[in-house]
Scaffold this active site. Structure first.
Site, PDB file in Angstrom:
ATOM      1  CG  ASP A 193      -1.985   1.083   1.153  1.00 51.94           C
ATOM      2  OD1 ASP A 193      -2.640   1.212   0.099  1.00 51.94           O
ATOM      3  OD2 ASP A 193      -2.143   1.814   2.144  1.00 51.94           O
ATOM      4  CG  MET A 274     -10.206   7.788   3.272  1.00 51.23           C
ATOM      5  SD  MET A 274     -11.539   7.736   2.046  1.00 51.23           S
ATOM      6  CE  MET A 274     -11.296   9.300   1.217  1.00 51.23           C
ATOM      7  NE  ARG A 275      -0.919   5.579   2.260  1.00 52.36           N
ATOM      8  CZ  ARG A 275      -1.026   4.866   3.366  1.00 52.36           C
ATOM      9  NH1 ARG A 275      -1.505   3.639   3.317  1.00 52.36           N
ATOM     10  NH2 ARG A 275      -0.664   5.366   4.528  1.00 52.36           N
ATOM     11  CB  ALA A 276      -7.071   4.141  -3.150  1.00 52.77           C
TER      12      ALA A 276
END
Length: 703
Positions: A193, A274-276
């Site tokens: 990730d 929410m990193r995406a």
């Protein structure tokens, strides 16, 4: 210094080149993970990027590349004087897979710290990579101790070194680029990730493109300097375009319409966290800047999603990363229709919606897919083509014996009278959760989550004199060793007089990963579709358990006239699942051949990796046919494995009201516990663990 291969001379590889260039434009994108088969120029392309990165300004007396425009108040070499500035090229630091933790984060001189109170610190690779590129080849093979340090630095932008109350901190913000061959195993989800973008590469299947790859590579190897000079103009043009895009990036407008598209796509693919969304937004902005635009258009969002989401979508452990482009287009199309109805009347901008520039719908007026790059020659799997070789991912595996059709005369060759013909592969039953069983004793293998072992991390169980560089100080043992000698050493002040012979390192106990070698019966006695489906489901469940515990796995199948190594020992559990899915059944049952082949594979693996302990899992009903006295031969082969101390488990696949109990006899010969398919998924697997330990301990005691 050797001349790097020019980035502009790379043939094909459109999505990989684009992903690297976007990170050069906007380092906040977060790096690139390059997945692909061996021989696809992954490393060559990444190393070529370093020469295109803008130069950095730093101080001559700073080992940590501090930025004069944003001084690091915690820099160990600070504070710095303004007159010491100079400009140098950005660095690309390579992290070897076998590096130590001290090599990565840096090391302290413990002896001087204890005796003199001096922070004598030697910077590591994280310091060298600050404001540059940290490149990890075969990143999926990194040890857990290095992964943990990488995760910490990537999350905080700083490296922390703690040694018994002595601490050092310095800034470490870098572009993380990793390459990997998925056949050798997957990445931990936490590290996966942390890569902003991911790209799959594969060798081109186009003849003309492959010819051009070979032509350019031969020309480079013959005269690197002349080849680089030939491409110098194109390299300079790329540098200028990167600089222009960096300058334009702060002016790029990411409107509400583009943000809603990004949120809709991320929600549609059910990505975690929410990193995406954040990475996709940064990538879309970088795409617009790369194309020379100040507005993010729909095609930027689409291209950004193809790069930022494949490794973040929710998937099963054995599913390959990827993104369904048809689904992506459908989400964007539906969202655009809703957006046009809801938002267009409220827009007061006379030039149109804030996120739609000329050709904003991805039509002919756009600057091209992904912000002005040529259309990618990719399939829906997202694989790049146009690379150095076209070798098949399984090229290094032993040749598989060609399996004849079930109804052909050769299908019955070597089969006993009345033996079942070869059956087509059947699908595995649904995998289930198994409980852990491990190898008895205390090992010293690679970090994992299965068996007890002495490791670099874990609970402290004792102390010993250091072997080589001291990395894990045992403070109490060190003080205890130094205390009796203080008067003889002339101690007068408060400081402790510590010598090299006094130092002690901590001995720690944790968990290791093992080699789980499956020996699977694929003979005619297993050919009933329902039974073979259950067997495959059980093996798949054990493979999933091995994946979670970071084991290496291998698979041997026996049927017909012998045994085959279906999967040599590897860290890629995905490859094991793929081989299992295609496994046919039928013919005789050469059980002894399967056990002897397993013994040979384990012998070779002990030479390659003596610290990794094996666990043999035999999946069979215990029957044996073919040749003279097949059961006796199988018992003798099992005895050889038992005599060598191989920890084993027999999974009994016998079914029906009448049972011969042959698997139980095999377990006695192997000195291994026997568990049925039903017991494998029940609470009695806990008893299996105890039995493995007890059986092996009794055997060793008797020996």
């Amino acid at each position: 210094m050797s001349t790097p291969y020019p980035f502009a001379a790379i043939v094909g590889m459109d999505s990989l080149r684009l992903a690297l260039l976007l990170n050069a434009v906007s380092p906040s994108v977060g790096g690139v993970l390059v997945r692909g088969e061996k021989g696809t120029a992954k490393t060559t392309t990444v190393r070529a990027l370093a020469t295109l990165l803008p130069e950095v300004e730093t101080h001559t007396d700073c080992r940590f590349a501090c930025d004069p425009a944003a001084p690091d108040a915690t820099c160990p070499d600070g504070p710095h004087e303004d007159g010491t500035r100079f400009v140098r090229p950005a660095r690309m630091v390579e992290l070897p897979v076998g590096a130590s933790e001290d090599r990565l984060v840096g090391s302290l001189d413990i002896e001087r710290a204890l005796s003199d109170g001096v922070k004598a610190f030697e910077p590591g690779l994280l310091a060298g990579a600050h404001r540059g590129v940290l490149y990890v080849d075969e990143v999926n093979l990194l040890g857990d101790h290095l992964v943990d340090s990488l995760l910490d630095a990537a999350a905080t932008g700083a490296a922390h070194i703690e040694r018994e109350g002595v601490s050092v901190r310095h800034a470490s913000r870098f572009l993380l680029v990793g390459t990997m061959n998925p056949e050798e195993g997957e990445l931990r989800p936490q590290l996966l990730d942390r890569f902003g973008l991911t790209v799959e590469v594969a060798a081109s299947r186009e003849t003309d493109e492959r010819v051009e790859v070979v032509r350019r590579r031969l020309a480079f190897d013959e005269d690197p300097a002349a080849f680089a000079a030939k491409w110098a103009a194109e390299e300079d043009a790329l540098r200028e375009r990167i600089a222009a895009a960096r300058a334009l990036l702060p002016s790029v407008r990411l409107g509400d319409g583009a943000l809603r598209r990004i949120a809709a796509v991320c929600a549609g693919f059910e990505v975690d966290g929410m990193r995406a969304d954040i990475v996709t937004a940064r990538t879309a902005s970088a795409l617009a800047a790369w194309a020379g635009r100040t507005d993010v258009v729909t095609e930027d969002v689409r291209q950004a999603a193809l790069l930022a989401l494949p490794h973040r979508r929710r998937r099963n452990p054995f599913d390959a990363p990827g993104l369904d482009e048809d689904k992506l287009d459908e989400i964007l199309r539906q969202f655009e229709e809703e957006d046009a109805v809801e938002d267009e009347p409220e827009d007061d901008d006379p030039q149109g919606p804030e996120d739609d520039g000329p050709g904003g719908d991805g039509g002919p007026e756009d600057d091209g897919p992904g912000g002005g790059v040529p259309p990618q020659e990719t399939t829906h799997t997202g694989k790049d083509t146009g690379t150095d070789t076209g070798k098949d991912p399984a090229a290094d595996l032993p040749p598989q014996r060609e399996q004849p059709a079930a109804d052909s005369p050769s299908a019955q060759e070597g089969s006993a009278p009345g033996a079942a013909p070869e059956a087509a592969p059947v699908a595995a039953a649904e995998p289930f959760r198994t409980r852990k069983f491990d190898v008895p004793g205390l090992g010293e293998g690679a970090d994992g989550r299965r068996s007890r072992a002495r490791t670099a991390h874990g609970r402290t169980t004792g102390a010993r004199r250091p072997r080589g560089t001291l990395t894990r100080l045992h403070l109490a043992a060190t003080l205890q060793a130094a205390a009796p000698h203080q008067r003889a050493r002339g101690r007068t002040g408060r400081g402790l007089v510590v010598r090299r012979d006094d130092l002690r390192e901590a001995v720690r106990e944790g968990r290791e990963g093992n080699l789980v070698l499956f020996v699977v019966d694929a003979s005619g006695s297993m050919a009933a579709r329902k039974r073979m489906s259950a067997v495959k489901g059980a093996v798949l469940s054990l493979l999933l358990d091995a994946y979670q515990r970071r084991d290496k796995i291998g698979m041997i199948t026996f049927r017909g006239s012998g045994a085959d190594v279906a999967l040599p020992p590897t860290s890629s559990v995905d490859a094991g699942a793929a081989r299992l899915e295609k496994l046919p059944t039928g013919g005789r049952t050469p059980l002894a051949d399967g056990l002897l082949r397993a013994r040979e594979v384990l012998r070779v693996e002990r030479l390659r990796d003596p610290s990794r302990r094996p666990l043999l899992v035999v999946v069979t009903d215990g029957r044996a046919t073919g040749g003279p006295e097949p059961l006796v031969r199988a018992s003798r082969a099992a005895g050889l494995l038992a005599a060598e101390g191989t920890a084993s488990v027999v999974v009994d696949c016998e079914a029906g009201p009448v049972r011969l109990g042959l698997a139980a006899e095999l377990g006695q010969s192997l000195q291994a516990p026997v568990v049925t398919l039903d017991e494998l998924r029940a609470d009695t697997v806990t008893a299996l663990v105890r039995t493995v330990r007890t059986t092996t301990a009794t055997t060793r005691g008797a020996a």
